[in-house]
Design a protein around this motif. Structure first.
Motif, short mmCIF file in Angstrom:
data_model
loop_
_atom_site.label_atom_id
_atom_site.label_comp_id
_atom_site.label_asym_id
_atom_site.label_seq_id
_atom_site.Cartn_x
_atom_site.Cartn_y
_atom_site.Cartn_z
N ARG A 1 -8.80 3.01 7.36
CA ARG A 1 -9.41 4.02 8.20
C ARG A 1 -9.61 5.32 7.43
NH1 ARG A 1 -4.96 3.14 12.83
NH2 ARG A 1 -3.76 3.09 10.88
N LYS A 2 -8.69 5.56 6.48
CA LYS A 2 -8.79 6.77 5.66
C LYS A 2 -9.29 6.48 4.26
CE LYS A 2 -4.76 8.72 8.08
NZ LYS A 2 -3.36 9.19 7.90
N GLY A 3 -9.19 5.21 3.85
CA GLY A 3 -9.60 4.85 2.49
C GLY A 3 -8.63 5.31 1.44
N THR A 4 -7.36 5.48 1.83
CA THR A 4 -6.33 5.96 0.88
C THR A 4 -5.14 5.01 0.86
OG1 THR A 4 -5.34 7.31 2.63
CG2 THR A 4 -6.96 8.38 1.21
N ALA A 5 -4.39 5.05 -0.25
CA ALA A 5 -3.21 4.19 -0.40
C ALA A 5 -2.01 4.86 0.25
CB ALA A 5 -2.94 3.93 -1.87
N ILE A 6 -1.30 4.12 1.10
CA ILE A 6 -0.08 4.64 1.73
C ILE A 6 1.17 4.15 1.00
CG2 ILE A 6 -1.16 4.90 3.99
CD1 ILE A 6 0.13 2.25 4.81
N MET A 7 1.01 3.18 0.10
CA MET A 7 2.09 2.73 -0.78
C MET A 7 1.50 2.46 -2.16
SD MET A 7 4.28 0.05 1.62
CE MET A 7 5.39 -0.42 0.29
N ASP A 8 2.22 2.91 -3.19
CA ASP A 8 1.79 2.71 -4.57
C ASP A 8 3.04 2.51 -5.41
OD1 ASP A 8 0.79 2.76 -7.13
OD2 ASP A 8 -0.41 4.58 -6.87
N LEU A 9 3.41 1.23 -5.63
CA LEU A 9 4.68 0.90 -6.27
C LEU A 9 4.49 -0.09 -7.40
CD1 LEU A 9 6.75 0.39 -2.99
CD2 LEU A 9 6.86 2.38 -4.51
N LYS A 10 5.16 0.18 -8.52
CA LYS A 10 5.12 -0.74 -9.67
C LYS A 10 6.53 -1.25 -9.94
CE LYS A 10 3.49 -1.34 -14.42
NZ LYS A 10 4.53 -2.33 -14.70
N GLN A 11 6.81 -2.46 -9.49
CA GLN A 11 8.12 -3.05 -9.68
C GLN A 11 8.07 -4.30 -10.57
OE1 GLN A 11 10.88 -1.59 -8.67
NE2 GLN A 11 9.74 0.06 -7.62
N HIS A 12 6.91 -4.87 -10.72
CA HIS A 12 6.76 -6.07 -11.55
C HIS A 12 6.34 -5.69 -12.97
CE1 HIS A 12 7.33 -8.97 -8.34
NE2 HIS A 12 6.46 -8.31 -7.58
N GLU A 13 6.73 -6.55 -13.91
CA GLU A 13 6.41 -6.31 -15.31
C GLU A 13 5.12 -7.00 -15.74
OE1 GLU A 13 9.83 -7.73 -17.36
OE2 GLU A 13 11.19 -6.26 -16.44
N ASP A 14 4.56 -7.83 -14.86
CA ASP A 14 3.34 -8.57 -15.19
C ASP A 14 2.46 -8.63 -13.94
OD1 ASP A 14 1.50 -10.10 -16.57
OD2 ASP A 14 3.01 -11.43 -17.45
N TYR A 15 1.35 -9.34 -14.05
CA TYR A 15 0.36 -9.37 -12.97
C TYR A 15 0.95 -9.87 -11.65
CZ TYR A 15 0.09 -14.47 -13.63
OH TYR A 15 0.39 -15.80 -13.71
N ILE A 16 0.42 -9.38 -10.54
CA ILE A 16 0.78 -9.85 -9.21
C ILE A 16 -0.19 -10.97 -8.85
CG2 ILE A 16 0.92 -9.27 -6.75
CD1 ILE A 16 1.83 -6.48 -7.56
N SER A 17 0.35 -12.17 -8.67
CA SER A 17 -0.49 -13.36 -8.48
C SER A 17 -0.84 -13.62 -7.02
CB SER A 17 0.21 -14.58 -9.06
OG SER A 17 1.49 -14.75 -8.46
N ASP A 18 0.07 -13.27 -6.09
CA ASP A 18 -0.17 -13.58 -4.68
C ASP A 18 0.64 -12.63 -3.80
OD1 ASP A 18 -1.30 -14.86 -2.54
OD2 ASP A 18 -0.40 -16.82 -2.94
N ILE A 19 0.19 -12.47 -2.55
CA ILE A 19 0.84 -11.58 -1.59
C ILE A 19 0.90 -12.28 -0.24
CG2 ILE A 19 0.86 -9.26 -0.58
CD1 ILE A 19 -1.13 -8.39 -2.73
N ALA A 20 2.01 -12.11 0.48
CA ALA A 20 2.15 -12.67 1.83
C ALA A 20 2.89 -11.67 2.71
CB ALA A 20 2.90 -14.00 1.79
N VAL A 21 2.76 -11.83 4.03
CA VAL A 21 3.42 -10.93 4.97
C VAL A 21 4.00 -11.75 6.11
CG1 VAL A 21 1.38 -10.50 6.41
CG2 VAL A 21 3.16 -8.74 6.22
N ASP A 22 5.10 -11.27 6.70
CA ASP A 22 5.72 -11.99 7.81
C ASP A 22 4.92 -11.77 9.10
OD1 ASP A 22 6.40 -9.32 8.17
OD2 ASP A 22 8.32 -9.78 9.08
N ALA A 23 5.26 -12.54 10.13
CA ALA A 23 4.53 -12.47 11.40
C ALA A 23 4.64 -11.10 12.06
CB ALA A 23 5.03 -13.55 12.35
N ALA A 24 5.73 -10.39 11.81
CA ALA A 24 5.94 -9.07 12.41
C ALA A 24 5.20 -7.97 11.65
CB ALA A 24 7.43 -8.75 12.46
N LYS A 25 4.54 -8.32 10.54
CA LYS A 25 3.82 -7.35 9.70
C LYS A 25 4.75 -6.25 9.18
CE LYS A 25 0.08 -9.51 11.14
NZ LYS A 25 -0.60 -10.52 10.31
N ARG A 26 5.95 -6.62 8.85
CA ARG A 26 6.93 -5.62 8.41
C ARG A 26 7.32 -5.79 6.94
NH1 ARG A 26 12.57 -4.82 8.40
NH2 ARG A 26 12.92 -7.00 8.92
#
Length: 416
Positions: free
Chosen positions: A187-212
């Protein structure tokens, strides 16, 4: 001087009359017969055409393969209708309406807004919008009906974007080749989280049913856990052998399944993200992507070109869904009605596989004897190729083998 009478007699025309009379008496009969035969043949052809009438459309078991101009890295299927969109290595998007009726699968539109390879595409939950990410570090939002660009976020990441997930209608998560995860409020076109915890590429992302809780897999061999509500990083799992390449939630969200570049499937308990609870190998070169089919059956795709159906608890390969012969598979996804699985691979084809009966598959605890030729059990008609002569004859011998195996199991149990 008058001519001699003998010459007059020899040149008399009546003596030549028999020569022209012969064709007059015989040729008309043969020509009339030929004409009659020709007319009969024409009438026969016309009758045949009338009997045939308009040809009925040919209905296939699955839609025909779609041949692309370049390798498709990603394919997404519409949530409510027979439509798909793929993104290729040239940065182009193509939308298709697919059908089992011969000749009715057609291109709807194409878009060339990305400057470099398109890595992933995803439909919104209502199917009205399409999101795409690219090696050009941009995020695009398109209108599904027309394929027109609605919103573009240039330079969304500092590294090429590799993965994409729609959390809900407004929140989007992206991961890049450098290991950075960003969560966007569109809605704003901005990032609300910007975190670098991995040392290599992020291959996939998933979220739980509660969206938490947001989960990520990475080329560094770890799974990351992030809390969207609190907008913070939680923890990394222990390191696994090889890259973690894919991610899925199974067993009503109680199990987290991770595929790896080594062909091993790692299983985590929900809220037990630090260490795996189980693992097993599927004898594949890799597990590039996972598509959950039921609560305990999933399909996996590999660099060896095979698409396998895998059961959880007991953990084993059920059989072969299909293959792109000798070509690595980039992505698989199921259709909105769970009737088809669609795969994209390096052979520049989108293939359709009938998985409508897969949900009825039962897996018993005991292990079955392996086939003598080493081939996996065919779960679809095209599992071992379109031209497999024995494809339709494979199920019957397998039933006999199963009966023999059950007898063997009974005899073994009786001897203990």
């Amino acid at each position: 001087m008058a001519a001699p009478a003998e010459h007059v007699e020899t040149s008399d025309p009546p003596e030549r009359d028999p020569e022209p009379e012969a064709p007059e008496t015989s040729d008309p009969e043969t020509s009339d017969r030929e004409q009659k035969e020709e007319e009969e043949e024409k009438e026969k052809e016309e009758d045949d055409e009338d009997e045939e009438g308009p040809q009925e459309p040919i209905i296939r078991d699955t839609p025909a393969d779609i041949k692309l101009e370049a390798i498709a890295n990603t394919v997404a299927l519409h949530p409510t209708r027979d439509m798909l969109v793929c993104g290729d290595v040239d940065g182009d998007l193509y939308a298709y309406a697919y059908s089992c009726t011969e000749g009715e699968t057609r291109e709807l539109w194409s878009s060339g807004h990305h400057l470099k390879s398109c890595r992933q595409v995803r439909f919104s939950a209502d199917g009205l919008q399409l999101y795409s990410v690219s090696r050009d570090k941009a995020i695009h939002l398109l209108d599904v009906e027309r394929g027109q660009l609605v919103t573009r976020i240039r330079g969304a990441h500092g590294a090429p974007i590799n993965s994409l997930l729609l959390v809900d209608e407004n929140i989007l998560a992206t991961g890049d080749d450098g290991g950075t995860l960003k969560v966007w409020d569109m809605r704003k076109g901005t990032a609300i989280m910007d975190l670098k915890q991995h040392e290599d590429y992020i291959s996939d992302i998933a979220v739980d049913a509660a969206k938490r809780i947001l989960l990520t897999t990475s080329g560094d061999g770890t799974m990351g856990v992030f809390n969207i509500k609190r907008r913070r990083f939680e923890l990394l799992s222990e390191y696994q052998t090889g890259d973690l390449t894919s991610l899925a939630l199974m067993k009503r969200g109680k199990k987290v399944i991770c595929g790896s570049s080594e062909g091993t499937v790692y299983i985590f308990n929900w809220n037990g993200f630090g260490a795996t609870s189980d693992r097993f190998t599927i004898k594949a070169e890799s597990v590039e992507c996972i598509a959950p089919i039921t609560d305990n059956i999933m399909c996996t795709a590999s660099m060896d070109g095979y698409i396998r159906a895998v059961n959880l608890f007991p953990n084993r390969v059920i059989g072969c869904i299909g293959q792109h012969v000798g070509e690595p598979v980039e992505e698989i996804n199921k259709s909105w009605d769970s009737r088809f699985l669609v795969s994209s691979a390096h052979d520049q084809l989108l293939k359709f596989w009938d998985i409508s009966e897969l949900k009825n598959t039962k897996v018993t605890e005991y292990r079955k004897r392996k086939k003598k030729d080493g081939r996996m059990k065919s779960l679809t008609k095209k599992a071992h190729g379109e031209n497999d002569f024995f494809a339709g004859l494979m199920e019957e011998p397998e039933k006999k083998e199963e009966e023999e195996e059950e007898e063997e199991e009974d005899s073994d149990s009786g001897s203990d």
